[in-house]
Design a protein around this motif. Structure first.
Motif, PDB file in Angstrom:
ATOM      1  N   GLY A 207       4.931 -37.278  29.794  1.00 27.35           N
ATOM      2  CA  GLY A 207       6.293 -36.127  29.677  1.00 27.35           C
ATOM      3  C   GLY A 207       5.759 -34.559  30.565  1.00 27.35           C
ATOM      4  O   GLY A 207       5.325 -34.663  31.725  1.00 27.35           O
ATOM      5  N   ALA A 208       6.393 -33.925  30.280  1.00 20.75           N
ATOM      6  CA  ALA A 208       6.402 -32.443  30.674  1.00 20.75           C
ATOM      7  C   ALA A 208       6.608 -31.265  29.968  1.00 20.75           C
ATOM      8  O   ALA A 208       7.027 -31.559  28.489  1.00 20.75           O
ATOM      9  CB  ALA A 208       7.225 -32.535  32.080  1.00 20.75           C
ATOM     10  N   SER A 209       5.767 -30.187  29.745  1.00 20.82           N
ATOM     11  CA  SER A 209       5.835 -28.730  29.175  1.00 20.82           C
ATOM     12  C   SER A 209       6.334 -27.785  30.108  1.00 20.82           C
ATOM     13  O   SER A 209       6.320 -27.049  30.751  1.00 20.82           O
ATOM     14  CB  SER A 209       5.269 -28.856  28.086  1.00 20.82           C
ATOM     15  N   ALA A 210       7.125 -27.111  29.101  1.00 20.99           N
ATOM     16  CA  ALA A 210       7.224 -25.477  29.154  1.00 20.99           C
ATOM     17  C   ALA A 210       6.838 -24.039  28.884  1.00 20.99           C
ATOM     18  O   ALA A 210       7.196 -24.716  27.499  1.00 20.99           O
ATOM     19  CB  ALA A 210       8.854 -25.085  29.790  1.00 20.99           C
ATOM     20  N   GLU A 211       6.228 -23.337  28.852  1.00 23.03           N
ATOM     21  CA  GLU A 211       5.096 -22.702  27.879  1.00 23.03           C
ATOM     22  C   GLU A 211       5.454 -21.080  28.254  1.00 23.03           C
ATOM     23  O   GLU A 211       5.296 -20.962  29.761  1.00 23.03           O
ATOM     24  CB  GLU A 211       4.142 -23.440  27.962  1.00 23.03           C
TER      25      GLU A 211
ATOM     26  N   TYR B 104      -2.158 -32.854  33.931  1.00 23.99           N
ATOM     27  CA  TYR B 104      -2.028 -31.520  34.688  1.00 23.99           C
ATOM     28  C   TYR B 104      -1.456 -30.071  34.293  1.00 23.99           C
ATOM     29  O   TYR B 104      -0.141 -30.253  34.309  1.00 23.99           O
ATOM     30  CB  TYR B 104      -2.305 -32.066  36.057  1.00 23.99           C
ATOM     31  N   GLY B 105      -2.024 -29.091  34.128  1.00 21.91           N
ATOM     32  CA  GLY B 105      -1.021 -27.709  34.221  1.00 21.91           C
ATOM     33  C   GLY B 105      -1.320 -27.059  34.968  1.00 21.91           C
ATOM     34  O   GLY B 105      -2.304 -26.782  35.518  1.00 21.91           O
ATOM     35  N   VAL B 106      -0.738 -25.994  35.107  1.00 18.21           N
ATOM     36  CA  VAL B 106      -0.317 -25.079  36.327  1.00 18.21           C
ATOM     37  C   VAL B 106       0.232 -23.284  34.706  1.00 18.21           C
ATOM     38  O   VAL B 106       0.550 -23.637  34.335  1.00 18.21           O
ATOM     39  CB  VAL B 106       0.442 -25.235  37.299  1.00 18.21           C
ATOM     40  N   MET B 107      -0.022 -22.367  35.547  1.00 21.27           N
ATOM     41  CA  MET B 107       0.259 -21.142  35.519  1.00 21.27           C
ATOM     42  C   MET B 107       0.544 -20.179  36.602  1.00 21.27           C
ATOM     43  O   MET B 107      -0.419 -19.811  37.816  1.00 21.27           O
ATOM     44  CB  MET B 107      -0.810 -20.911  33.683  1.00 21.27           C
ATOM     45  N   ASP B 108       1.404 -19.222  35.926  1.00 22.01           N
ATOM     46  CA  ASP B 108       1.491 -18.378  36.811  1.00 22.01           C
ATOM     47  C   ASP B 108       0.138 -17.398  37.384  1.00 22.01           C
ATOM     48  O   ASP B 108      -0.654 -17.444  36.235  1.00 22.01           O
ATOM     49  CB  ASP B 108       2.618 -17.272  36.477  1.00 22.01           C
ATOM     50  N   GLY B 109       0.365 -17.534  38.639  1.00 20.07           N
ATOM     51  CA  GLY B 109      -1.227 -16.725  38.931  1.00 20.07           C
ATOM     52  C   GLY B 109      -2.509 -17.442  39.460  1.00 20.07           C
ATOM     53  O   GLY B 109      -3.246 -17.332  39.795  1.00 20.07           O
ATOM     54  N   GLY B 110      -1.286 -18.802  39.725  1.00 13.42           N
ATOM     55  CA  GLY B 110      -2.551 -19.336  40.634  1.00 13.42           C
ATOM     56  C   GLY B 110      -3.361 -20.773  40.096  1.00 13.42           C
ATOM     57  O   GLY B 110      -4.348 -21.081  40.448  1.00 13.42           O
ATOM     58  N   TYR B 111      -3.299 -20.779  38.513  1.00  8.31           N
ATOM     59  CA  TYR B 111      -4.426 -21.095  38.101  1.00  8.31           C
ATOM     60  C   TYR B 111      -4.018 -22.931  37.483  1.00  8.31           C
ATOM     61  O   TYR B 111      -2.791 -22.938  36.688  1.00  8.31           O
ATOM     62  CB  TYR B 111      -4.526 -20.145  36.542  1.00  8.31           C
TER      63      TYR B 111
ATOM     64  N   GLN C 295      -0.687 -23.279  26.595  1.00 14.84           N
ATOM     65  CA  GLN C 295      -0.767 -22.095  27.741  1.00 14.84           C
ATOM     66  C   GLN C 295      -1.895 -22.952  29.580  1.00 14.84           C
ATOM     67  O   GLN C 295      -2.758 -22.512  29.220  1.00 14.84           O
ATOM     68  CB  GLN C 295      -1.321 -20.574  28.172  1.00 14.84           C
ATOM     69  N   SER C 296      -1.381 -24.201  29.768  1.00 13.01           N
ATOM     70  CA  SER C 296      -1.776 -25.093  30.526  1.00 13.01           C
ATOM     71  C   SER C 296      -1.804 -24.461  32.205  1.00 13.01           C
ATOM     72  O   SER C 296      -0.973 -23.580  32.319  1.00 13.01           O
ATOM     73  CB  SER C 296      -0.702 -26.267  30.472  1.00 13.01           C
TER      74      SER C 296
ATOM     75  N   LEU D 239       3.349 -14.841  30.364  1.00 13.50           N
ATOM     76  CA  LEU D 239       2.434 -16.146  30.528  1.00 13.50           C
ATOM     77  C   LEU D 239       3.606 -16.835  31.033  1.00 13.50           C
ATOM     78  O   LEU D 239       4.138 -17.220  29.164  1.00 13.50           O
ATOM     79  CB  LEU D 239       0.958 -16.169  30.253  1.00 13.50           C
ATOM     80  N   VAL D 240       3.597 -17.199  31.962  1.00 14.03           N
ATOM     81  CA  VAL D 240       4.001 -18.760  31.906  1.00 14.03           C
ATOM     82  C   VAL D 240       3.569 -20.276  32.629  1.00 14.03           C
ATOM     83  O   VAL D 240       3.100 -19.951  33.744  1.00 14.03           O
ATOM     84  CB  VAL D 240       5.659 -18.650  33.138  1.00 14.03           C
ATOM     85  N   SER D 241       3.842 -21.254  31.979  1.00  7.18           N
ATOM     86  CA  SER D 241       2.836 -22.107  32.536  1.00  7.18           C
ATOM     87  C   SER D 241       3.828 -23.137  31.720  1.00  7.18           C
ATOM     88  O   SER D 241       4.674 -23.622  31.529  1.00  7.18           O
ATOM     89  CB  SER D 241       1.282 -21.768  31.610  1.00  7.18           C
ATOM     90  N   GLY D 242       3.157 -24.518  32.316  1.00  6.27           N
ATOM     91  CA  GLY D 242       3.531 -25.664  32.101  1.00  6.27           C
ATOM     92  C   GLY D 242       2.952 -27.532  32.909  1.00  6.27           C
ATOM     93  O   GLY D 242       1.364 -26.581  33.055  1.00  6.27           O
TER      94      GLY D 242
END
Length: 704
Positions: free
Chosen positions: A646-650, A687-694, A610-611, A667-670
């Protein structure tokens, strides 16, 4: 009699193949061969009947990792050794004996090199070298006496390997009680050995040993290599001085081509050809008429192949600590099956991967008309007790940094069934002391018992969103007794009973977060199942792994609470070219009607978990998570096998969070990241991002 003398020179030695091509074109007879190091490899192959085109094809397939990587593919390592890859341990294994710290004798053992040498040799059993299609001699150096050893009999691949065992790089070879290293130290151009065979005319091929420049001497390896080069050049000068006017000297112009460049062997073949053509006028004087030369080469062809032979038995020699009854299960070769060289070579690497042997190889021996596979296993001279160290660092670039230092001490072969006592300690963000006594219950049934004890101290953070609102210090002491079954290289399953106590104290946070009670008795039944067939634990390219842990807390064993917690993980890797996809899943939570207590909640969050959130930001009753990671291999080097982008979809969900109002729902992150596989462990910068501005940045040395 015309004798060909081939010098050593590492990867430069492939130029010898070019010389052989020209000698055949000019119909120059080769009545005997003497070689050192790489010269013994090319010379021994040719003397045993391998043709020049066969040699060219084979050297075109050779790469450095084929020669200097001894361990088997990770999928074939024992499951106990694979478990080390899940820790932050790294680096060479040190031996401990009688209070002394001992080092291994070389960076590599030469297991895989010997497999290549067996492909080069047209004889599979020990022979007198005068009985080869072309009489042959190979030169090695006795490490004890410092004198050259000229081999005129033996197992040809083993002799070749002894002749090219570069000190410090490859472990010394052991033959007939001698400790042997590269023959280049004492006789890199063995003209004397050729004379002793009766040579009237010597064709000497000297590859040269260029000295390194001052700028190249900036390391211990550089200085050591220069010392070897100096010793080699001194004895070569003596050999050159012994050449007669009737002898012919060929010196390929290899310039600065590196003796270590085994990835480009074929580039030196034309250089060898050109040098031999430069000596064509003198060589032509030795030429035979075409019919006579054809008859000679027919006589020097490889002996006719034998029909496939069946393995009658497998015998292990030289073992003092390791019980030979435990080893056959790690071999695919079985009595009653046809001898298969490739399969036997894989078996040797798999046995070496158990971690008990300094070197291991085999010979095919005929005994009373039956084919015996005789395995010579040399146990580690720096064993049987070992030390390893580990390092882990992490940062979120916001002042939240952490480190861990680890040490592991392992005692092996405490009894004939292979008992192992292992103690691990770590200090840092997570500190622990654990000890386990692993006792197999039989030599070959895979059953074991494993009592263990762990003392652990760690921090547990509470978050509201991505803001930490409290931190606890958790301490626990747990003892466990487990019964299990190991499935050699595939996995293991164990079940047991555990009991102990957990203590908690509030380090930072509001008084309402004070734990009550602050001490909780623990106890319950444990079940753990693991399967691991990944090719690499850090940056896998293929394979799969899965684990399942069950803890059934029970008041009947002294616990405060009754509940059952399950933690299931799975990951796989699929690669095409430089591209890799890795799907992964995780489920952690309660099973049944009882909720998890606060001290055993599911915790998640952070890089690739949950990046965008801080590590451990999610705490609740039930975690469901899925991830897809894409890796692109940018480059690879000898000391850094892989550089990756690399890249991730979570996608995840934490049910019933402990902190009211905390993140829940889907929760959607990457993340995007750079990764490097280094000698001190994997390095990640992401560097990670998650919906909700995290948002969050990450740095890791060691496993995230």
């Amino acid at each position: 009699m015309v004798c060909l003398v081939l010098s050593g020179g590492g990867a430069r030695g492939a130029a010898h193949v070019g010389v052989l091509k020209v000698l055949q074109e000019l119909r120059v007879p080769v009545d005997c061969i003497a070689g050192t190091s790489m010269g013994s490899l090319v010379g021994g192959a040719y003397a045993s009947g391998m043709t020049v085109p066969e040699m060219e094809r084979l050297i075109g397939t050779i790469r450095s990792d084929m020669l200097f990587k001894d361990n088997p593919p990770r999928q074939e390592e024992s499951i106990r050794r694979k478990e080390d890859d899940r820790s932050i341990l790294f680096g060479l294994e040190l031996g401990v004996r009688d209070g002394e710290i001992l080092l291994q004798q070389g960076l590599v053992s030469g297991i895989q090199l010997e497999g290549v040498l067996r492909q080069l040799s047209k004889v599979s059993e020990p022979v007198r070298f005068d009985d080869l299609p072309i009489p042959f001699r190979a030169v090695a150096t006795d490490l004890v006496t410092g004198k050259p050893v000229v081999f005129d009999h033996g197992d040809l691949p083993r002799v070749m390997r002894a002749s090219m065992s570069v000190p410090g790089v490859m472990s010394p070879a052991q033959i007939d009680g001698m400790l042997l290293v590269d023959g280049g130290l004492t006789d890199n151009l063995p003209v004397d050995a050729a004379r002793a065979m009766g040579a009237d005319i010597v064709i000497a091929v000297n590859l040269g040993t260029p000295l390194m420049t001052r700028d190249q001497l900036g390391s211990v390896l550089g200085v050591t290599g220069q010392m070897i080069n100096i010793l080699t050049e001194q004895n070569v000068r003596a050999s050159l001085a012994s050449l007669k006017p009737t002898d012919i000297l060929i010196e390929p112009a290899l310039g600065n081509f590196s003796a270590a460049d085994f990835d480009n062997l074929t580039k030196t073949v034309p250089i060898g050809e050109a040098a031999a053509r430069g000596a064509a006028p003198r060589l032509a004087a030795l030429a035979l008429p075409e019919p006579a030369y054809a008859a000679l080469r027919a006589h020097q062809a490889a002996p006719p192949g034998k029909p496939p032979e069946v393995v009658a038995a497998i015998r292990f020699r030289g073992l003092k600590r390791v019980n030979p009854e435990t080893l056959p299960d790690y071999m695919d070769t079985k009595p009653g099956e046809v001898v298969d060289q490739d399969r036997l070579d894989r078996d040797m690497r798999r046995l070496y991967g158990l971690g008990d042997f300094e070197h291991i190889n085999y010979q095919l021996i005929e005994d009373a008309g039956k084919q015996i596979v005789s395995v010579d296993a040399i146990e580690k001279s720096w064993g049987p007790n070992y030390l390893r160290f580990g390092l882990g660092l992490q940062s979120d670039f916001k002042g939240d940094n952490a480190f861990n230092l680890a040490v592991s001490y392992r005692r092996t072969w405490i009894n004939e069934l292979g008992a192992e006592w292992r103690t691990d300690a770590q200090v840092g963000q997570v500190s622990f002391l654990s000890t386990e006594f692993y006792q197999p219950l039989g030599a070959r049934n895979g059953l074991f018992v494993a009592p263990r004890a762990v003392i652990l101290r760690r921090s547990l953070d509470l978050f509201q969103g991505d803001q930490r609102i409290a931190r606890y210090n958790l301490r626990s002491a747990v003892g466990e007794f487990a019964l299990g079954a190991a499935f050699t290289r595939y996995g293991e399953i164990r079940a047991g009973v555990a009991a102990g106590r957990t203590y908690a104290s509030l380090e930072t946070g509001a008084p309402e977060f004070e734990p009550n009670p602050n001490s909780v008795p623990r106890g319950g039944f444990t079940l753990r199942a693991v399967v691991d067939q990944m090719d690499d634990a850090k940056f896998p390219r293929s394979g799969f792994a899965a684990s399942a842990d069950v803890f059934a807390s029970s008041t009947s064993i002294g616990a405060r609470d009754n509940y059952t917690k399950v933690d299931v993980n799975g990951v796989a890797a699929y690669t095409w070219g430089r591209h890799t996809l890795m799907p992964a899943i995780r489920y952690a939570g309660a099973v049944g009607n009882d909720d998890l207590p606060v001290y055993d909640l599911a915790q998640w969050g952070g890089f690739l978990q949950q990046s965008g959130l801080p590590s451990g930001a999610l705490l609740g009753q039930q975690l469901t998570f899925g991830r897809l990671v894409y890796l692109y291999q940018v480059a690879s080097f000898r000391l850094v096998p892989g550089l990756y982008l690399g890249a991730s979809a979570e996608v995840g969900r934490m049910k019933d969070p402990f902190v009211p109002g905390n993140l829940t729902g889907t929760l959607v992150s990457g993340a995007v990241f750079f990764g490097a596989d280094t000698p001190v462990g994997p390095v990640y910068l992401g560097y990670g991002v998650m919906d909700g501005g995290y948002r969050s940045a990450y740095f890791f040395l060691g496993r995230p």
